[in-house]
Write a protein that holds these residues in place. Structure first.
Motif, short mmCIF file in Angstrom:
data_model
loop_
_atom_site.label_atom_id
_atom_site.label_comp_id
_atom_site.label_asym_id
_atom_site.label_seq_id
_atom_site.Cartn_x
_atom_site.Cartn_y
_atom_site.Cartn_z
N SER A 1 0.93 -1.22 -0.03
CA SER A 1 0.03 0.14 0.06
C SER A 1 0.92 1.19 0.05
CB SER A 1 -1.04 0.05 1.27
OG SER A 1 -1.68 -1.25 1.10
N CYS A 2 1.94 1.32 0.70
CA CYS A 2 2.88 2.17 0.90
C CYS A 2 3.60 2.75 -0.61
CB CYS A 2 3.96 2.06 1.72
SG CYS A 2 5.25 3.31 1.97
N CYS B 1 9.61 2.29 2.30
CA CYS B 1 8.48 1.70 3.00
C CYS B 1 8.77 0.38 3.89
CB CYS B 1 7.71 1.26 1.91
SG CYS B 1 6.76 2.53 0.97
N HIS B 2 10.02 0.64 4.43
CA HIS B 2 10.71 -0.43 5.21
C HIS B 2 9.76 -0.49 6.70
CE1 HIS B 2 13.27 -1.80 2.47
NE2 HIS B 2 14.02 -0.53 2.48
N SER B 3 9.71 -1.49 7.41
CA SER B 3 9.04 -1.52 8.62
C SER B 3 9.50 -2.81 9.49
CB SER B 3 7.55 -1.64 8.55
OG SER B 3 7.09 -2.82 8.02
N THR C 1 6.50 -11.43 -1.48
CA THR C 1 6.95 -10.37 -0.63
C THR C 1 8.21 -9.85 -1.12
OG1 THR C 1 8.05 -11.92 0.67
CG2 THR C 1 5.69 -11.41 1.48
N GLY C 2 9.03 -10.39 -2.15
CA GLY C 2 10.06 -9.78 -2.59
C GLY C 2 9.91 -8.70 -3.50
N PHE C 3 8.69 -8.16 -3.87
CA PHE C 3 8.37 -6.99 -4.65
C PHE C 3 8.96 -6.90 -5.94
CE2 PHE C 3 6.78 -5.74 -0.42
CZ PHE C 3 5.37 -5.41 -0.71
N GLY C 4 8.68 -7.98 -6.68
CA GLY C 4 8.71 -8.03 -8.14
C GLY C 4 7.71 -7.48 -8.62
N TRP D 1 -3.60 -4.43 -5.02
CA TRP D 1 -4.60 -4.91 -4.26
C TRP D 1 -4.48 -6.52 -4.63
CZ3 TRP D 1 -7.76 -7.94 -7.59
CH2 TRP D 1 -7.75 -7.46 -8.87
N MET D 2 -3.77 -6.97 -5.69
CA MET D 2 -3.92 -8.45 -5.79
C MET D 2 -2.84 -8.83 -5.19
SD MET D 2 -4.96 -11.04 -7.41
CE MET D 2 -6.13 -10.59 -8.88
N VAL D 3 -1.83 -8.17 -4.94
CA VAL D 3 -0.50 -8.74 -4.09
C VAL D 3 -0.85 -8.74 -2.66
CG1 VAL D 3 1.77 -7.85 -3.19
CG2 VAL D 3 1.01 -7.56 -5.68
N ASP D 4 -1.57 -7.76 -2.19
CA ASP D 4 -2.33 -7.60 -0.75
C ASP D 4 -3.24 -8.98 -0.55
OD1 ASP D 4 -1.00 -5.33 -0.31
OD2 ASP D 4 -2.77 -3.77 -0.43
#
Length: 474
Positions: free
Chosen positions: A144-145, A155-157, A306-309, A315-318
């Motif tokens: 989302s970030c 956008c690290h947490s 979760t590797g953000f390729g 929303w689909m990734v979420d």
């Protein structure tokens, strides 16, 4: 008269009397078929291990990757078929669990070793699930970030807060005394696992169809470009562990077989179910690994969701990561309940007069009815979840932990015990051709397990050098 009635009762039960309501062991008649067993196998096998197959393919390449996936599939299929032959003892007695089969066929020290291997594996899986769930929870926030702030923003947490949240949820669920009655949660978890696996495949197809060129190769990552020579070796070993983890389902085969009808014979139907289930899973795994590698190339992330390729559609990734979390919430309970039971049963047998260990108190909960509370159960289960959460916070390494779990479970539970039990039940002469083939298979798989464990341990050590405990970041 009483003796005659007892004989008639026994005969009726053994021959499916009472309107065929009972099986030969006196339990309610089983109604499962090879089709339902195949469905159970598919839902049991497809899990979080599928998320690492793209990375594993990147380490092995276009040649060794599909070959490794196929070999693990064939070995799993073969040894699972051996295991189905051991469901009934030679005298026809049923064995209801994996450890019960080992005890009936091998007994003694091997039974104890099987118990240790199985329960260490169960504890390890709950730790691995805590890590995976927290990474997916953090990924939802990051996705989302990225959508709002742009892909260049970090956008690290911290993952620690998400692990604690996951742990609190598991502490609450762990206090349910009759968790086996919540079958809907297990069904929901199974649906979620299939759901996020299909999302990962779909996103990979979309990325490949987008036409963006990525670097791939026959041997995977390139020495001197992507990795060092030693890194290539260790990553290859670790990739084998990741594949082994993806196929780890042998401990539930016996329970699945115990759901089958007596006719046709359970071993014949279960072999058919295993063949169908493993074939479907293998095709799916090959698709996930190949498409994941085609989409990301040699830089494939350790966890494909979760590797953000993938950034869009966010929303689909979420949804995919939410499915992962929901699946692992239920799966954690499936794997921790046997650990809870063995400790609680031992304590109640060791101290039968202790109110702390055995006495239950009823507490009324609005809209839920009475809830039974036992002091020992509350404390023990809470401490167990806290322990797994703390270990996960100390070692939050997705690929390395999955590889280690896969290595530790593959040889003993998937290969060694099924082979030894089959040899024992068939009374194979030493050094006969079948005996030699099975022993060679076991030794080869042991070697694979050792190198996979070595690669995963090296990965953990390497990660620890650049990591401060309790400070994991996504």
């Amino acid at each position: 008269m009483a003796m005659e009635l007892q004989r008639n009762l026994s005969f009726s039960i053994q021959n499916g009397g009472f309107d065929s309501e009972f099986d030969d062991d006196g339990k309610l008649k089983r109604t499962g078929t090879w089709f339902t067993a195949s469905a159970h196998i598919v839902t049991a096998v497809i899990g979080s291990g599928v998320l690492s197959l793209g990375w594993a393919m990147a380490q092995l390449g276009w040649v060794a990757g599909p070959i490794a996936l196929s070999i693990f599939s064939l070995v799993t299929l073969f040894t699972s078929c051996l295991l189905t032959e051991c469901y009934r003892s030679p005298d026809g007695t049923r064995n209801y669990t994996y450890t019960q089969i080992v005890k009936a066929n091998l007994g003694g020290m091997k039974y104890l070793l099987c118990g240790v291997a199985q329960y260490v594996n169960l504890v390890g899986i709950t730790i691995g699930y805590t890590i995976t769930a927290s990474i997916s929870m953090a990924a939802v926030r990051r996705s989302s970030c990225f959508h709002k702030e742009g892909h260049e923003v970090g956008c690290h947490s911290s993952n620690n807060g998400y692990m604690i949240i996951f742990g609190i949820v598991e502490i609450i669920l762990s206090q349910i005394p009759n968790f086996h009655k919540l079958s809907w949660l297990s069904l929901l978890a199974a649906l979620m696992s299939v759901g996020y696996a299909f999302i990962a495949v779909g996103l990979s197809i979309a990325k490949v169809a987008g036409g963006k060129h990525v670097k791939t190769g026959l041997s995977g990552t390139v020495i001197g470009v992507d990795v060092t020579s030693s890194g290539k070796i260790w990553n290859t070993f670790q990739a084998l562990g990741n594949i082994a983890f993806a196929y780890a389902f042998s401990v539930v085969i016996v329970e699945i077989q115990d759901t089958l009808k007596s006719s046709p014979p359970e071993n014949q139907e279960m072999k058919k179910a295993v063949s169908v289930g493993v074939s479907i899973t293998s095709l799916f795994y090959l698709s996930c690994g190949i498409l994941g590698y085609a989409a990301f190339g040699n830089s494939a992330p350790g966890n494909i969701l979760t590797g953000f390729g993938f950034y869009e559609p966010f929303w689909m990734v979420d949804i995919g990561n939410i499915f992962v979390v929901v699946h692992l919430v239920g799966a954690y309970q499936v794997f921790c309940q046997p650990v809870f039971s063995i400790v609680e049963d031992w304590c109640s047998n060791r101290w039968p007069e202790s109110d702390f260990a055995t006495k239950e108190y009823s507490i009324g909960i609005p809209m839920c009815g009475l809830y039974r509370v036992n002091q020992f159960r509350v404390i023990w289960r809470t401490l167990y979840v806290i322990f797994t959460t703390v270990i996960a916070m100390m070692l939050p390494f997705f690929n390395s932990i999955l590889g280690l779990l896969g290595a530790f479970s593959f040889w003993p539970l998937t290969v060694y015990f099924p082979v030894e039990m089959y040899i024992s039940q068939r009374k194979m002469p030493k050094f006969s051709a079948p005996w030699m083939v099975l022993k060679v298979l076991s030794v080869v798989c042991l070697i694979v397990t050792i190198v996979a464990a070595a690669g995963s341990i090296e990965g953990i050590i390497k990660d620890l050098k650049a990591y401060k405990p309790f400070q994991s970041i996504s």
